[in-house]
Design an enzyme around this catalytic site. Structure first.
Site, PDB file in Angstrom:
ATOM      1  N   HIS A  17      50.058  34.282  35.973  1.00 29.32           N
ATOM      2  CA  HIS A  17      50.209  33.241  34.940  1.00 29.32           C
ATOM      3  C   HIS A  17      51.473  32.421  35.198  1.00 29.32           C
ATOM      4  CE1 HIS A  17      48.010  36.232  32.052  1.00 29.32           C
ATOM      5  NE2 HIS A  17      47.146  35.308  32.409  1.00 29.32           N
ATOM      6  N   LYS A  41      39.900  39.940  19.488  1.00 26.60           N
ATOM      7  CA  LYS A  41      40.451  40.665  20.637  1.00 26.60           C
ATOM      8  C   LYS A  41      41.494  41.658  20.142  1.00 26.60           C
ATOM      9  CE  LYS A  41      40.385  38.580  25.206  1.00 26.60           C
ATOM     10  NZ  LYS A  41      41.125  37.800  26.183  1.00 26.60           N
ATOM     11  N   ARG A  90      40.986  32.582  40.151  1.00 32.70           N
ATOM     12  CA  ARG A  90      41.248  33.630  41.141  1.00 32.70           C
ATOM     13  C   ARG A  90      40.098  33.784  42.124  1.00 32.70           C
ATOM     14  NH1 ARG A  90      42.763  37.537  36.347  1.00 32.70           N
ATOM     15  NH2 ARG A  90      41.253  36.051  35.508  1.00 32.70           N
ATOM     16  N   SER A 128      45.831  40.598  33.162  1.00 29.34           N
ATOM     17  CA  SER A 128      46.508  41.311  32.077  1.00 29.34           C
ATOM     18  C   SER A 128      45.876  42.690  31.880  1.00 29.34           C
ATOM     19  CB  SER A 128      46.406  40.513  30.776  1.00 29.34           C
ATOM     20  OG  SER A 128      47.077  39.287  30.916  1.00 29.34           O
TER      21      SER A 128
END
Ligand code: ADP
Length: 162
Positions: A17, A41, A90, A128
């Protein structure tokens, strides 16, 4: 004038990030790093903690500001008059997901253009959730997150007693 937003959960912020933030700050006049408050979440860190972590790691980047938002990205972008969305990619899985989000955001707010930045090869495997999977068992996370954040993560798991 390019006012860009880089949004995410940042639970926690990773070196991947941070790399995107640094690169995006160079191509924008103003970059707002926006932490999403998502009630669906189950996050490790509160929204205030995630905002604080981002403020610490971006303190030396002049044109970066950290904000939080709830609800639709397209509405938040309109509210703060942003014209660019920054997303990191990614791999092809990220692309498939991000392309869908970009198309929907474009329909909801036609003043926003999305710019994709591809992840540095050092950070392709970072996420993460990978940080949390290693940290929960006391593994080394130095290569995954900014050094200022390591202690906050370790402390959180120590308090949880896992
Ligand atoms: P979310 O929880 O909403 O998926 P993240 O905080 O994980 O959001 O990611 C926010 C953005 O950062 C996304 O565009 C994602 O593709 C990108 N990103 C996540 N990890 C990396 C990384 N290691 N390198 C580059 N970009 C990344």
């Amino acid at each position: 004038m390019i006012k860009a937003i880089y949004a995410g959960s940042f639970d926690p912020v990773t070196l991947g990030h941070l790399d995107i933030i640094k690169r995006a700050s160079k191509i924008s006049d103003k970059l707002v790093v926006a932490v999403l408050e998502n009630p669906n979440k189950n996050c490790l860190f509160t929204i205030e903690e995630r905002k604080k972590h981002l403020e610490i790691v971006t303190a030396d980047i002049e044109n970066v500001e950290v904000a939080t938002f709830k609800g639709l990205f397209a509405d938040f972008a309109r509210e703060i008059n942003a014209n660019v969305a920054i997303r990191g990619l990614r791999n092809a899985v990220d692309f498939a997901y991000e392309q869908q989000i970009q198309l929907i955001n474009g329909r909801l707010n036609d003043n926003i253009e999305t710019i994709f930045l591809s992840a540095d090869e050092k950070h392709i495997s970072l996420s993460s959730s990978a940080v949390k999977e290693v940290a929960v068992f006391g593994g080394n996370i130095d290569f995954m997150v900014p050094s200022e954040i390591v202690g906050f993560i370790e402390e959180k798991y120590m308090k949880r007693g896992v």
